[in-house]
Design a protein around this motif. Structure first.
Motif, PDB file in Angstrom:
ATOM      1  N   ILE A   1      46.777  59.991  31.629  1.00 45.35           N
ATOM      2  CA  ILE A   1      45.955  59.784  31.889  1.00 45.35           C
ATOM      3  C   ILE A   1      45.723  61.482  33.189  1.00 45.35           C
ATOM      4  N   ILE A   2      47.022  61.278  33.689  1.00 45.01           N
ATOM      5  CA  ILE A   2      47.158  61.724  34.604  1.00 45.01           C
ATOM      6  C   ILE A   2      46.582  63.389  33.967  1.00 45.01           C
ATOM      7  N   ALA A   3      48.477  63.159  33.422  1.00 45.21           N
ATOM      8  CA  ALA A   3      48.462  65.179  32.876  1.00 45.21           C
ATOM      9  C   ALA A   3      47.548  65.922  32.505  1.00 45.21           C
ATOM     10  N   ALA A   4      46.350  64.578  31.809  1.00 44.96           N
ATOM     11  CA  ALA A   4      45.301  66.024  31.406  1.00 44.96           C
ATOM     12  C   ALA A   4      44.444  66.136  32.542  1.00 44.96           C
ATOM     13  N   LEU A   5      44.636  64.782  33.587  1.00 46.74           N
ATOM     14  CA  LEU A   5      43.461  65.768  34.799  1.00 46.74           C
ATOM     15  C   LEU A   5      44.204  66.802  35.731  1.00 46.74           C
TER      16      LEU A   5
ATOM     17  N   ASN B   1      37.382  55.105  27.121  1.00 49.65           N
ATOM     18  CA  ASN B   1      39.432  54.647  27.067  1.00 49.65           C
ATOM     19  C   ASN B   1      39.996  52.954  26.630  1.00 49.65           C
ATOM     20  N   TYR B   2      38.455  52.158  26.130  1.00 49.69           N
ATOM     21  CA  TYR B   2      39.549  51.824  25.496  1.00 49.69           C
ATOM     22  C   TYR B   2      38.549  51.523  24.414  1.00 49.69           C
ATOM     23  N   ALA B   3      39.451  51.232  23.227  1.00 46.45           N
ATOM     24  CA  ALA B   3      38.148  51.537  21.623  1.00 46.45           C
ATOM     25  C   ALA B   3      36.785  50.206  21.309  1.00 46.45           C
ATOM     26  N   GLU B   4      37.459  48.942  21.483  1.00 46.70           N
ATOM     27  CA  GLU B   4      36.135  47.911  21.916  1.00 46.70           C
ATOM     28  C   GLU B   4      34.402  48.218  22.783  1.00 46.70           C
TER      29      GLU B   4
ATOM     30  N   VAL C   1      36.194  57.522  20.127  1.00 48.87           N
ATOM     31  CA  VAL C   1      37.168  57.452  20.798  1.00 48.87           C
ATOM     32  C   VAL C   1      37.546  58.590  20.434  1.00 48.87           C
ATOM     33  N   ASP C   2      37.546  60.100  21.149  1.00 51.10           N
ATOM     34  CA  ASP C   2      38.230  61.136  21.321  1.00 51.10           C
ATOM     35  C   ASP C   2      40.440  61.061  21.732  1.00 51.10           C
TER      36      ASP C   2
ATOM     37  N   PRO D   1      40.500  63.441  26.334  1.00 48.38           N
ATOM     38  CA  PRO D   1      39.630  62.063  27.247  1.00 48.38           C
ATOM     39  C   PRO D   1      38.537  62.185  28.027  1.00 48.38           C
ATOM     40  N   MET D   2      37.167  61.816  28.149  1.00 43.11           N
ATOM     41  CA  MET D   2      36.152  62.495  28.771  1.00 43.11           C
ATOM     42  C   MET D   2      36.416  61.711  30.388  1.00 43.11           C
ATOM     43  N   PHE D   3      36.161  62.795  31.472  1.00 47.52           N
ATOM     44  CA  PHE D   3      36.115  61.853  32.521  1.00 47.52           C
ATOM     45  C   PHE D   3      34.985  62.649  33.212  1.00 47.52           C
TER      46      PHE D   3
END
Ligand code: MN
Length: 205
Positions: free
Chosen positions: A157-161, A10-13, A22-23, A27-29
Protein backbone atom coordinates in the motif's frame (compact mmCIF):
# COMPACT_ATOMS: atom_id res chain seq x y z
CA UNK A 1 -0.31 14.43 11.62
CA UNK A 2 -0.05 15.43 7.98
CA UNK A 3 -2.17 13.82 5.27
CA UNK A 4 -4.79 11.08 5.60
CA UNK A 5 -4.70 8.56 2.75
CA UNK A 6 -7.24 5.74 2.39
CA UNK A 7 -7.28 2.62 0.26
CA UNK A 8 -10.57 1.26 -1.09
CA UNK A 9 -11.57 -2.36 -1.74
CA UNK A 10 -8.75 -3.99 0.20
CA UNK A 11 -10.74 -6.95 1.60
CA UNK A 12 -12.38 -9.19 -1.01
CA UNK A 13 -15.55 -9.86 1.03
CA UNK A 14 -16.17 -6.13 1.48
CA UNK A 15 -15.61 -5.42 -2.23
CA UNK A 16 -18.21 -8.14 -2.94
CA UNK A 17 -20.76 -6.69 -0.52
CA UNK A 18 -20.37 -3.33 -2.31
CA UNK A 19 -20.86 -4.96 -5.71
CA UNK A 20 -17.28 -4.10 -6.71
CA UNK A 21 -14.32 -6.23 -7.68
CA UNK A 22 -10.81 -6.22 -6.28
CA UNK A 23 -7.95 -4.96 -8.46
CA UNK A 24 -4.83 -6.77 -7.32
CA UNK A 25 -2.52 -4.72 -9.53
CA UNK A 26 -3.85 -1.18 -9.09
CA UNK A 27 -5.04 -0.25 -5.60
CA UNK A 28 -7.67 2.53 -5.42
CA UNK A 29 -7.00 5.52 -3.15
CA UNK A 30 -8.82 8.56 -1.83
CA UNK A 31 -7.99 11.14 0.86
CA UNK A 32 -9.55 12.79 3.87
CA UNK A 33 -8.47 16.19 5.22
CA UNK A 34 -6.30 16.00 8.33
CA UNK A 35 -8.85 18.07 10.28
CA UNK A 36 -11.43 15.28 9.79
CA UNK A 37 -9.61 13.29 12.48
CA UNK A 38 -11.51 12.82 15.76
CA UNK A 39 -9.68 11.69 18.91
CA UNK A 40 -10.51 8.56 20.92
CA UNK A 41 -13.45 9.05 23.26
CA UNK A 42 -14.84 12.12 21.54
CA UNK A 43 -18.41 12.40 20.31
CA UNK A 44 -18.90 12.28 16.53
CA UNK A 45 -21.67 14.51 15.20
CA UNK A 46 -24.04 12.79 12.75
CA UNK A 47 -23.17 14.49 9.44
CA UNK A 48 -25.54 16.67 7.43
CA UNK A 49 -27.07 15.72 4.06
CA UNK A 50 -27.12 11.97 4.60
CA UNK A 51 -29.57 9.35 5.83
CA UNK A 52 -27.03 6.54 5.58
CA UNK A 53 -23.89 7.06 7.67
CA UNK A 54 -21.81 3.87 7.48
CA UNK A 55 -18.97 2.56 9.64
CA UNK A 56 -15.83 1.06 8.11
CA UNK A 57 -13.39 -0.18 10.74
CA UNK A 58 -9.77 -0.09 9.52
CA UNK A 59 -6.22 -0.44 10.74
CA UNK A 60 -4.49 2.94 10.51
CA UNK A 61 -0.75 3.11 9.84
CA UNK A 62 1.31 6.19 10.78
CA UNK A 63 4.50 6.99 8.85
CA UNK A 64 7.67 8.06 10.62
CA UNK A 65 9.51 8.96 7.45
CA UNK A 66 8.88 9.69 3.82
CA UNK A 67 9.97 9.23 0.27
CA UNK A 68 8.92 8.74 -3.32
CA UNK A 69 8.83 5.72 -5.62
CA UNK A 70 9.73 3.28 -2.88
CA UNK A 71 9.91 -0.49 -3.20
CA UNK A 72 7.81 -2.46 -0.69
CA UNK A 73 10.75 -3.16 1.65
CA UNK A 74 11.68 0.52 1.90
CA UNK A 75 7.99 1.46 2.17
CA UNK A 76 7.39 -0.97 5.03
CA UNK A 77 10.34 0.51 6.90
CA UNK A 78 8.54 3.89 7.04
CA UNK A 79 5.88 2.58 9.43
CA UNK A 80 6.16 4.34 12.77
CA UNK A 81 3.08 2.94 14.43
CA UNK A 82 -0.42 1.55 14.33
CA UNK A 83 -3.91 2.54 15.35
CA UNK A 84 -7.52 1.70 14.60
CA UNK A 85 -9.98 4.07 12.99
CA UNK A 86 -13.36 4.44 11.36
CA UNK A 87 -13.57 5.54 7.73
CA UNK A 88 -17.01 7.09 8.19
CA UNK A 89 -18.93 7.25 4.92
CA UNK A 90 -22.08 8.95 3.67
CA UNK A 91 -23.04 5.78 1.79
CA UNK A 92 -26.03 7.32 0.03
CA UNK A 93 -23.90 10.15 -1.38
CA UNK A 94 -21.17 7.67 -2.34
CA UNK A 95 -23.72 5.61 -4.31
CA UNK A 96 -24.85 8.77 -6.13
CA UNK A 97 -21.23 9.71 -6.88
CA UNK A 98 -20.50 6.25 -8.26
CA UNK A 99 -23.63 6.37 -10.45
CA UNK A 100 -22.74 9.80 -11.84
CA UNK A 101 -18.97 9.25 -12.12
CA UNK A 102 -18.40 12.05 -9.61
CA UNK A 103 -15.58 12.26 -7.04
CA UNK A 104 -16.07 10.79 -3.57
CA UNK A 105 -15.12 13.82 -1.48
CA UNK A 106 -18.57 14.63 -0.12
CA UNK A 107 -19.08 10.94 0.75
CA UNK A 108 -15.73 10.38 2.43
CA UNK A 109 -13.93 13.61 3.32
CA UNK A 110 -16.51 15.40 5.49
CA UNK A 111 -15.90 16.95 8.91
CA UNK A 112 -15.36 14.43 11.74
CA UNK A 113 -15.21 11.54 9.24
CA UNK A 114 -12.05 9.97 10.66
CA UNK A 115 -12.14 8.92 14.33
CA UNK A 116 -8.74 7.38 15.15
CA UNK A 117 -7.38 5.75 18.32
CA UNK A 118 -4.17 6.71 20.04
CA UNK A 119 -1.26 5.35 18.01
CA UNK A 120 0.98 2.56 19.27
CA UNK A 121 4.65 2.60 18.21
CA UNK A 122 5.55 -0.31 15.94
CA UNK A 123 8.51 -1.06 18.20
CA UNK A 124 6.02 -1.66 21.02
CA UNK A 125 3.36 -3.57 19.05
CA UNK A 126 3.03 -7.01 17.57
CA UNK A 127 1.09 -6.68 14.30
CA UNK A 128 0.87 -9.52 11.80
CA UNK A 129 -1.42 -11.59 9.59
CA UNK A 130 -3.23 -13.03 12.64
CA UNK A 131 -3.88 -9.67 14.29
CA UNK A 132 -7.65 -9.13 14.42
CA UNK A 133 -9.53 -5.98 13.50
CA UNK A 134 -12.96 -5.75 15.11
CA UNK A 135 -15.87 -3.34 15.58
CA UNK A 136 -18.72 -3.52 18.07
CA UNK A 137 -21.66 -1.10 17.94
CA UNK A 138 -23.80 -0.96 21.10
CA UNK A 139 -22.10 -4.19 22.20
CA UNK A 140 -23.00 -6.06 18.99
CA UNK A 141 -20.21 -7.42 16.75
CA UNK A 142 -20.45 -5.73 13.33
CA UNK A 143 -17.10 -6.32 11.62
CA UNK A 144 -14.21 -8.70 12.25
CA UNK A 145 -11.27 -9.87 10.14
CA UNK A 146 -7.63 -10.95 10.31
CA UNK A 147 -5.14 -8.54 8.77
CA UNK A 148 -3.94 -11.45 6.64
CA UNK A 149 -7.18 -11.07 4.65
CA UNK A 150 -6.01 -7.76 3.16
CA UNK A 151 -5.56 -7.85 -0.62
CA UNK A 152 -2.64 -5.37 -0.55
CA UNK A 153 -0.43 -5.58 2.55
CA UNK A 154 0.99 -2.51 4.28
CA UNK A 155 4.35 -2.38 2.44
CA UNK A 156 2.60 -2.65 -0.92
CA UNK A 157 0.00 0.00 0.00
CA UNK A 158 2.71 2.48 1.03
CA UNK A 159 4.85 1.65 -2.00
CA UNK A 160 1.88 2.28 -4.31
CA UNK A 161 1.07 5.58 -2.56
CA UNK A 162 4.71 6.66 -2.89
CA UNK A 163 4.41 6.43 -6.66
CA UNK A 164 1.45 8.84 -6.56
CA UNK A 165 2.50 11.26 -3.77
CA UNK A 166 5.67 12.23 -1.97
CA UNK A 167 5.11 10.72 1.47
CA UNK A 168 6.30 12.38 4.65
CA UNK A 169 6.50 11.69 8.36
CA UNK A 170 3.10 12.21 9.95
CA UNK A 171 1.12 10.82 7.04
CA UNK A 172 -1.65 8.40 8.08
CA UNK A 173 -2.98 5.56 5.97
CA UNK A 174 -6.37 3.85 6.41
CA UNK A 175 -5.74 0.32 5.16
CA UNK A 176 -9.23 -0.79 4.12
CA UNK A 177 -12.29 -2.33 5.74
CA UNK A 178 -13.52 -5.91 5.93
CA UNK A 179 -17.12 -6.97 5.25
CA UNK A 180 -19.99 -5.97 7.52
CA UNK A 181 -20.22 -2.23 6.90
CA UNK A 182 -23.59 -0.92 8.08
CA UNK A 183 -25.46 2.14 9.26
CA UNK A 184 -24.84 4.13 12.42
CA UNK A 185 -27.58 6.11 14.15
CA UNK A 186 -27.50 8.98 16.60
CA UNK A 187 -26.85 7.59 20.08
CA UNK A 188 -24.84 4.57 18.85
CA UNK A 189 -21.67 3.74 20.78
CA UNK A 190 -18.80 2.22 18.83
CA UNK A 191 -15.82 0.23 20.07
CA UNK A 192 -13.10 -0.56 17.52
CA UNK A 193 -10.09 -2.73 18.28
CA UNK A 194 -6.85 -3.82 16.70
CA UNK A 195 -6.37 -6.59 19.23
CA UNK A 196 -3.61 -5.97 21.79
CA UNK A 197 -2.51 -2.88 19.84
CA UNK A 198 -5.13 -0.11 19.77
CA UNK A 199 -8.67 0.71 20.84
CA UNK A 200 -11.12 3.43 19.85
CA UNK A 201 -14.41 4.32 21.50
CA UNK A 202 -16.94 7.01 20.83
CA UNK A 203 -20.56 7.92 20.29
CA UNK A 204 -22.57 9.30 17.38
CA UNK A 205 -24.51 12.36 18.52
MN1 MN B 1 -12.67 2.52 3.84
Amino acid sequence: MRRVFCIGRNYAEHAREMGASVDKTAPMFFCKPADAVVADGADVPYPSVTAELHHEVEMVVALGGGGRELDPAAAGALVWGYGVGLDLTRRDLQAQAKAKGHPWDVAKAFDHSAPISALRAAADASVGADTVLRLHVNGELRQQARLGEMVHDVPHIIAALSRLFELKAGDLVFTGTPAGVAALQRGDRFHAELTDVAELQGRIV
